[in-house]
Scaffold this active site. Structure first.
Site: not given
Length: 449
Positions: A92-93, A200, A221, A226, A294
């Site tokens: 998710g980041s 979330d 995410s 999650h 990547n």
């Protein structure tokens, strides 16, 4: 006429059947025992189909993105978000990084985000919603949040606007949508990008539509905590083909080519184009138009995601049910706690159950958390609290609009407990009982003093 089954096909079927049997033996259901069984805030919820999908993918030995990734991207975009494109990434980041990076592309002309431009966000949240702006040299403009929705206080949006403002990038906190009507209109009126961090909030709706409908990009995410899991993983969602191509480019080394892995010359002009100062006809597969990364994930992860998609509606219902049970069970403790509230006109897909301990209460947040943890009930703080009080952000260039009083309140007084689908009614009832014990003990001590 159907082809006869090969020995490899027969062996694969046998392996998958044994995998189902293994799941039944290795991961049996265990009854809850109050005071003995832990109550996590989150966790992976999986069954035999998830495991067989994982093994099935591994037998292909196609270790990068492949058939399962393509299937997941199509289904996730359409079935969950009602959008045209989903681009899988490894977290998710990374989804937030890719979405923001795409907005810095020179291909966007005067609308691209450049160093020194401003991005409106909130001080209460997860760091990687804000980090991409800082990493690209943009200036975050921090607003406070509302309590008890824990979402952006929209009353200061107009005050936050400056000639340098280019985007708004904020999350739907703990699955509770922020005020999308106000925020999206603000972005439209001022020609700003909107990135909805939905990590979330998969399954949450606002005004009857899934979150992610309003932004130029949405992100999700698939970490085990999650709504569905791939172990690691995330996705960038968009409805615009141009934005999809940019996001894929930043995900895939910054390449200009959009061929799928293992495919060649999709555009039909692989050796017949001119790019900048490169020789005419330079192989398009090795032309880089962005400074990228990547950030792909493996097909084995995507295979788990495909199986999890079928369970998502049930997962969301379970989260809502656990949230409602906690709300009802704790409603008589309003002298001690502030319970969470949904944003008006929204239907949250709750990630957790945030609880604020009132400043005037006879017990503080830390004492409540310690007691819960001692009784086997896991807790978490509301992420960074006030991000600007975190060590990493001490010296960043930024602006603050209004006060961050509620961000400080969140940092000092708020925690959250789990509502994830792995929790049964017995888990939730035990949590309610322990919180009542804490309240009874706190008020008894105050009366005694």
């Amino acid at each position: 006429m159907d082809q006869p089954e090969s020995r490899a096909d027969a062996l694969r079927a046998q392996i998958l059947q044994l995998t189902r049997e293994y799941h039944a033996e290795a991961f049996p259901d265990r009854p809850f025992e109050a005071g003995t069984t832990n109550v996590p805030v989150s966790g992976r919820v999986f069954d035999a189909e998830d495991l067989t999908h994982l093994v099935d993918s591994s037998l292909d030995f196609w270790l990068t993105t492949g058939r399962f990734a393509h299937q997941f991207e199509r289904r996730f975009a359409k079935e969950v978000f009602g959008r045209r494109h989903a681009i899988l990434v490894n977290s998710g980041s990374s989804a937030n990084l890719v979405a923001f990076s795409a907005l810095t592309s020179k291909k966007l002309g005067s609308k691209r985000i450049k160093p020194g431009d401003e991005v409106i966000t909130v001080a209460t949240g997860f760091p990687t919603t804000v980090n991409p702006a800082i990493q690209y040299g943009a200036i975050p403009v921090f607003l406070d949040v509302d309590v008890p929705t824990y979402n952006i206080d929209v009353t200061h949006l107009q005050d936050a606007l400056s000639p340098k403002t280019r985007a708004v990038m904020i999350a739907h906190t703990l699955g509770n949508p922020f005020d999308l009507a106000t925020v999206s209109k603000f972005c439209q009126d001022n020609d700003l990008w909107l990135v909805e961090d939905c990590c979330d909030a998969v399954g949450a709706t606002y005004d009857g539509r899934h979150v992610g409908h309003w932004g130029d990009f949405a992100t999700t995410s698939f970490y085990p905590a999650h709504h569905i899991t791939m172990g690691e993983g995330g996705a960038v969602i968009t409805n615009k083909g141009k934005m999809k191509v940019l996001a894929e480019s930043f995900r895939d080394w910054g390449r200009d080519c959009w061929c799928e892995p293992g495919k060649e010359d999709t555009c039909g002009k692989r050796f017949n184009q001119q790019f900048g100062e490169l020789p005419h006809g330079y192989d398009h597969k090795y032309v880089y138009s962005e400074i990228g990364y990547n950030l792909k994930l493996t097909d084995m992860q995507a295979a788990v995601g495909v199986a999890q998609l079928d369970k998502l509606p049930g997962f969301i219902d379970a989260r809502k049910r656990n949230f409602a049970r906690l709300t009802e069970g704790l409603s008589d403790l309003d002298e001690l706690f502030i319970l969470p509230e949904a944003t008006p006109n929204s239907d949250p897909s709750w990630f957790g159950f945030p609880i604020a301990v009132r400043r005037e209460a006879p017990v503080d947040r830390n004492a409540v958390v310690r007691h819960l943890e001692e009784r086997g009930i896991a807790t978490r703080l509301l992420f960074a609290g006030n991000l600007l009080r975190q060590p990493a952000y001490k010296d960043i260039e930024h602006r603050v609009v209004g006060t961050l009083d509620n961000a400080d309140f969140v940092m000092e007084c708020v925690f959250w407990i789990g509502v994830y689908p792995g929790l049964s009614d017995a888990h939730v009832d035990y949590v309610v009982d322990v919180l009542h014990e804490i309240a009874e003990g706190a008020f008894h001590a105050r009366r005694a003093s």
